[in-house]
Design a protein around this motif. Structure first.
Motif, short mmCIF file in Angstrom:
data_model
loop_
_atom_site.label_atom_id
_atom_site.label_comp_id
_atom_site.label_asym_id
_atom_site.label_seq_id
_atom_site.Cartn_x
_atom_site.Cartn_y
_atom_site.Cartn_z
N ASP A 58 -0.01 2.75 6.05
CA ASP A 58 -1.00 1.68 6.09
C ASP A 58 -1.10 1.10 7.50
OD1 ASP A 58 -2.34 1.02 3.62
OD2 ASP A 58 -0.36 0.64 2.77
N ASP A 91 -1.98 -4.64 7.17
CA ASP A 91 -2.07 -4.57 5.70
C ASP A 91 -0.70 -4.72 5.04
OD1 ASP A 91 -4.79 -4.37 5.74
OD2 ASP A 91 -4.86 -2.19 5.49
N ARG A 95 -1.78 0.45 0.51
CA ARG A 95 -2.36 -0.88 0.24
C ARG A 95 -3.87 -0.85 0.39
NH1 ARG A 95 2.22 -0.63 2.64
NH2 ARG A 95 3.97 -1.97 2.10
N SER A 96 -4.34 0.02 1.25
CA SER A 96 -5.78 0.14 1.47
C SER A 96 -6.28 1.40 0.78
CB SER A 96 -6.08 0.23 2.97
OG SER A 96 -5.64 1.48 3.44
#
Ligand code: FAD
Length: 214
Positions: free
Chosen positions: A171, A175, A94-95
């Motif tokens: 993650d 997040d 996600r990051s």
């Protein structure tokens, strides 16, 4: 001995739990490939050259033309580092910063020596079979002139490490709430349909070496 000894040069430091030193794991990674990158230095200048290889026990065979600069240097017994890498997936987090690869890689250290003439053909067999199992038995084997024009080196693995990453992204817990897709895009090497050489003298069936490739 079933494990390579650990030293400052072959100990995995970052994500150390992904490091392996047992021969079985290292051999599996080597046997799943046929292209390595050979690192060495000449007069302080590092070079990393892609090459085909074949593994037999703790020996890595490399071959090339007799005039091949890399082989000429390695033959002197200078330190060599050989790497083999397989990318099994792109890890999409996600990051941005947690993106990664699922991979299997091996890093080998050692020195190489010239393979004596009487063992050259066997070493070439090992390299050929690593690339295309069964092919050696289907083709014309090297003649005296071809063997003379070819240099074969054997690198003995003195130390080695494997590093393997598997699984989903890692993650930050916070997040996980983000509405962003995350997961793994698996990757694998596949072969396409075989293309016959236009110079084939007759319509020949595909050889077993190709038929057995999945
Ligand atoms: C998948 C693959 C498999 C190969 N397998 C073999 C093998 O089994 N045996 C073999 O002899 N050769 C193999 N090669 C070719 C090999 O990488 C070298 O090009 C060759 O061994 C020696 O070239 P040379 O003597 O001209 O290079 P060198 O004199 O060693 O290199 C001179 C310079 O040429 C450039 N160079 C050399 N090779 C490459 C390259 N591949 N890509 C980009 N720049 C390069 C570099 O700048 C290098 O510093 C393979 C290449 C690939 C990509």
């Amino acid at each position: 001995m079933n494990n390579y000894s650990k030293s400052t040069r072959n100990t995995v430091k970052r994500s150390a739990k992904r490091g392996y030193y047992d021969k079985e794991t290292v051999y599996q990674i080597l046997d799943a490939g046929y292209i390595c990158h050979v690192g060495f230095t000449i007069d302080g200048q590092p070079y990393v050259i892609p090459q085909a290889y074949g593994r037999e026990g703790d020996t890595i065979y490399l071959h090339g033309a007799v005039g091949n600069r890399m082989l000429k240097q390695l033959e002197k017994g200078i330190p060599v580092c050989v790497t083999v890498t397989h990318t099994d997936g792109i890890v999409l987090a996600r990051s941005a910063m947690h993106h990664s690869f699922n991979y299997r890689s091996a890093v080998l250290f050692g020195t190489a020596h010239l393979v004596p003439d009487e063992q050259k053909e066997h070493a070439l067999f090992v390299i050929t079979e690593q690339i295309m199992p069964g092919r050696w038995g289907e083709v014309r084997t090297p003649n005296v002139q071809e063997l003379k024009a070819t240099k074969v080196l054997a690198m003995e693995i003195a130390e080695a490490s494997a590093k393997i990453r598997t699984g989903p992204p890692k993650d930050d817990e916070a997040d996980h709430e983000l509405p962003i897709w995350a997961g793994v895009l698996p990757l694998q090497i596949t072969s396409g349909e075989a293309i016959p050489d236009p110079d084939l003298r007759s319509k020949l069936p595909l050889p077993n070496s190709i038929l057995q490739v999945k």
